[in-house]
Enzyme design. Structure first.
Site, short mmCIF file in Angstrom:
data_model
loop_
_atom_site.label_atom_id
_atom_site.label_comp_id
_atom_site.label_asym_id
_atom_site.label_seq_id
_atom_site.Cartn_x
_atom_site.Cartn_y
_atom_site.Cartn_z
N HIS A 57 0.83 -1.21 0.00
CA HIS A 57 0.00 0.00 0.00
C HIS A 57 0.87 1.26 0.00
CE1 HIS A 57 -4.06 1.81 1.40
NE2 HIS A 57 -3.30 2.75 0.89
N HIS A 59 1.52 5.15 -2.12
CA HIS A 59 1.08 6.15 -3.09
C HIS A 59 2.32 6.76 -3.73
CE1 HIS A 59 -3.17 6.04 -1.83
NE2 HIS A 59 -2.66 5.74 -0.65
N LEU A 60 2.57 6.39 -4.99
CA LEU A 60 3.76 6.90 -5.69
C LEU A 60 3.47 8.21 -6.43
CD1 LEU A 60 5.45 3.65 -7.09
CD2 LEU A 60 6.22 5.11 -5.21
N ARG A 61 2.19 8.57 -6.53
CA ARG A 61 1.75 9.89 -7.02
C ARG A 61 1.96 10.13 -8.51
NH1 ARG A 61 -1.61 10.46 -2.94
NH2 ARG A 61 -0.68 11.19 -0.99
N ASN A 91 -4.85 6.08 -7.29
CA ASN A 91 -5.53 7.40 -7.18
C ASN A 91 -4.59 8.52 -7.58
OD1 ASN A 91 -3.95 7.07 -4.86
ND2 ASN A 91 -5.29 8.33 -3.60
N HIS A 176 -10.83 0.61 0.90
CA HIS A 176 -10.66 1.77 1.79
C HIS A 176 -12.03 1.95 2.45
CE1 HIS A 176 -9.53 6.17 2.56
NE2 HIS A 176 -10.84 6.17 2.72
N HIS A 229 -5.50 -0.48 5.57
CA HIS A 229 -5.21 0.36 6.74
C HIS A 229 -6.27 0.34 7.85
CE1 HIS A 229 -7.87 2.94 4.41
NE2 HIS A 229 -6.93 3.37 3.61
N ASN A 275 -6.07 9.44 6.93
CA ASN A 275 -7.38 8.84 6.80
C ASN A 275 -7.23 7.34 6.51
OD1 ASN A 275 -10.11 8.59 6.60
ND2 ASN A 275 -10.24 9.32 4.49
N ASP A 302 0.89 2.65 3.85
CA ASP A 302 0.02 3.71 3.32
C ASP A 302 0.83 5.00 3.14
OD1 ASP A 302 -2.15 5.00 2.29
OD2 ASP A 302 -3.28 5.13 4.16
ZN LIG Z 1 -7.14 4.66 2.00
ZN LIG Z 2 -3.85 4.76 0.83
#
Ligand SMILES: [Zn+2]
Ligand SMILES: [Zn+2]
Length: 440
Positions: A57, A59-61, A91, A176, A229, A275, A302
């Site tokens: 999990h 986020h590499l953006r 995302n 999520h 998460h 979150n 995360d």
């Molecule tokens: Zn999430």
């Molecule tokens: Zn996440």
């Protein structure tokens, strides 16, 4: 052909035995009795060797948000944290909801080459929750799971359809879990601290009611559900119950949920805004209990980098999320292993073997014949978290200035160093300067 590399006196992560780790052509090999003159020899006394860590999990953006992070910087942060494989969330901007974007990520990751990158594709087009993404085509392109992470799949009917279409691919839907009507415009955990600060709260039930729903949908469809998460006591119970019912449900939690509570928000500290939010002491204890009794299947970070500008906004406007790749192992060793909640071998399993098993990734070990995807760390070494020293572009951590135990010395992928701590002497010493070479 690459030269033989030896790590002498290294400690086996599971057995605790000292041995000589030998690597040749990217693979772990039996240690030769008489290494040739070209062998590189490192003394790794005090260090533990384990399979490279896996984070399902991250986020590499990229694409689209490279001010926060890029595949290059995110995978470098991963290598610095001891990771050799990470799965990245879709995302981004645009959302990864087509086979072409899955392939784009794979190509970008290959050229960065710091770490294996496993793309997760969206469940719904644009993560808008309205139209199912082409799950089968996404799986064929190389997606390892589906998720609308960052937001929930609000419609139960949509989640049902997603699970039905994902089922033939064998891949899980990563949920999520958040009921938007219970979350409202909450920005932190609903409790005393939120009241004190005059901030809107998010109750733990916002997460757990969705866990219950999706466990039932896993039963209805036969699809695989993986809870992202997990943070609240009631959610750990929901996962525990789902497992008792024999459902294809699994779940992860992250270091901040076993280390911190909502009190870390202190005086509107946006570095403690994520979150799901940091919760109460009871939730934190329930998190540890769920790890200890095996309810939790694996750990993730995360890792959610944001720019300093974004995080310096007022608390209600700042984005949710913290970075985690470069502190994960030390937070695990310092706050789970050192206090005696779990053994070091189990902690390593939760970062390596368990996520590999969950996602059907190839097995990696420190035994002869395995690819040399490894982390070497010193469980005793103490260090201070300095966000300015992170390889990630993100500096948004609540752990700045914390003293932690357990330091990554080196990470290897396919026998190649992807990270060496700056003060460590593992770095390719020349044959001439190495006193061990030729010593027989
Ligand atoms: Zn999430
Ligand atoms: Zn996440």
């Amino acid at each position: 052909m690459t030269a033989l590399t030896l790590f002498r006196n290294v400690t086996h992560w599971r057995t605790g035995e000292r041995f000589t780790l030998a690597i040749e052509d990217g693979v772990v090999v039996p240690a030769p009795e008489r290494p040739g003159a070209h062998a590189r020899v490192h003394d790794a006394r005090g260090a533990v060797v384990a399979p490279g860590l896996v984070d399902l999990h991250v986020h590499l953006r990229e694409p689209g948000q490279s001010a926060k992070e890029t595949i290059e910087t995110g995978t470098r942060a991963a290598a610095a944290g001891g990771f050799t494989s990470i799965a990245c969330m879709p995302n981004t901007d645009p959302v990864v909801d087509t086979p072409a974007w899955v392939e784009w990520i794979k190509r970008r990751a290959e050229s960065a080459a710091n770490c294996n990158v496993l793309p997760i594709a969206a469940v719904t087009v644009g993560q808008r929750g309205e139209q199912l993404a082409p799950l089968e085509a996404l799986a064929r392109a190389g997606a390892v799971a589906f998720s609308d992470d960052g937001r929930p799949v609000t419609s139960a009917a949509m989640m049902r359809r997603a699970l039905e279409y994902a089922r033939p691919t064998g891949l899980p839907i990563i949920c999520h879990e958040e009921d938007p009507t219970l979350k409202g415009d909450g920005v932190m955990h609903e409790g005393f601290t939120a009241t004190r600060l005059g901030l809107r709260g998010i109750p733990g039930a916002a997460e757990s009611v969705m866990c219950r729903r999706d466990a039932d949908l896993a039963e209805l469809t036969g699809g695989r559900v993986h809870f992202a998460h997990l943070s609240s006591s009631a959610s750990f119970d929901a996962l525990r119950d789902a497992k008792r019912r024999g459902l294809a449900v699994s779940g992860e939690t992250c270091p901040h949920y076993w280390v911190l509570t909502d009190e870390a928000v202190g005086d509107y500290d946006t570095h403690a805004k994520m979150n799901p939010p940091l919760r109460s002491e009871l939730d934190r204890e329930a998190c540890i209990a769920a790890i200890v009794d095996g309810t939790i299947d694996c750990f993730t970070t995360d890792h959610a980098p944001h720019t300093a500008d974004e995080k310096s906004r007022p608390f209600t406007d700042a984005p949710f999320g913290i970075v985690g790749l470069e502190t994960a192992l030390a937070l695990t060793l310092t706050h789970l292993v050192l206090p005696g909640h779990i053994k070091m071998a189990r902690a390593v399993e939760l970062w390596t073997e368990e996520p590999r098993r969950l996602f059907g990734l190839p097995e990696v070990s420190v035994e002869a014949g395995s690819p040399a995807d490894l982390v070497i760390f010193d469980p005793q070494a103490e260090w201070t978290v300095d966000p300015e020293a992170f390889h990630s572009k993100g500096r948004n951590t609540p752990f700045a200035g914390w003293r932690l135990k357990g330091r990554v010395l080196a990470t290897l992928l396919g026998g190649r160093f992807t990270h060496v701590a700056s003060d460590v002497h593992f770095e390719r010493p020349s044959v001439e300067s190495n006193p061990h070479v030729g010593a027989r």
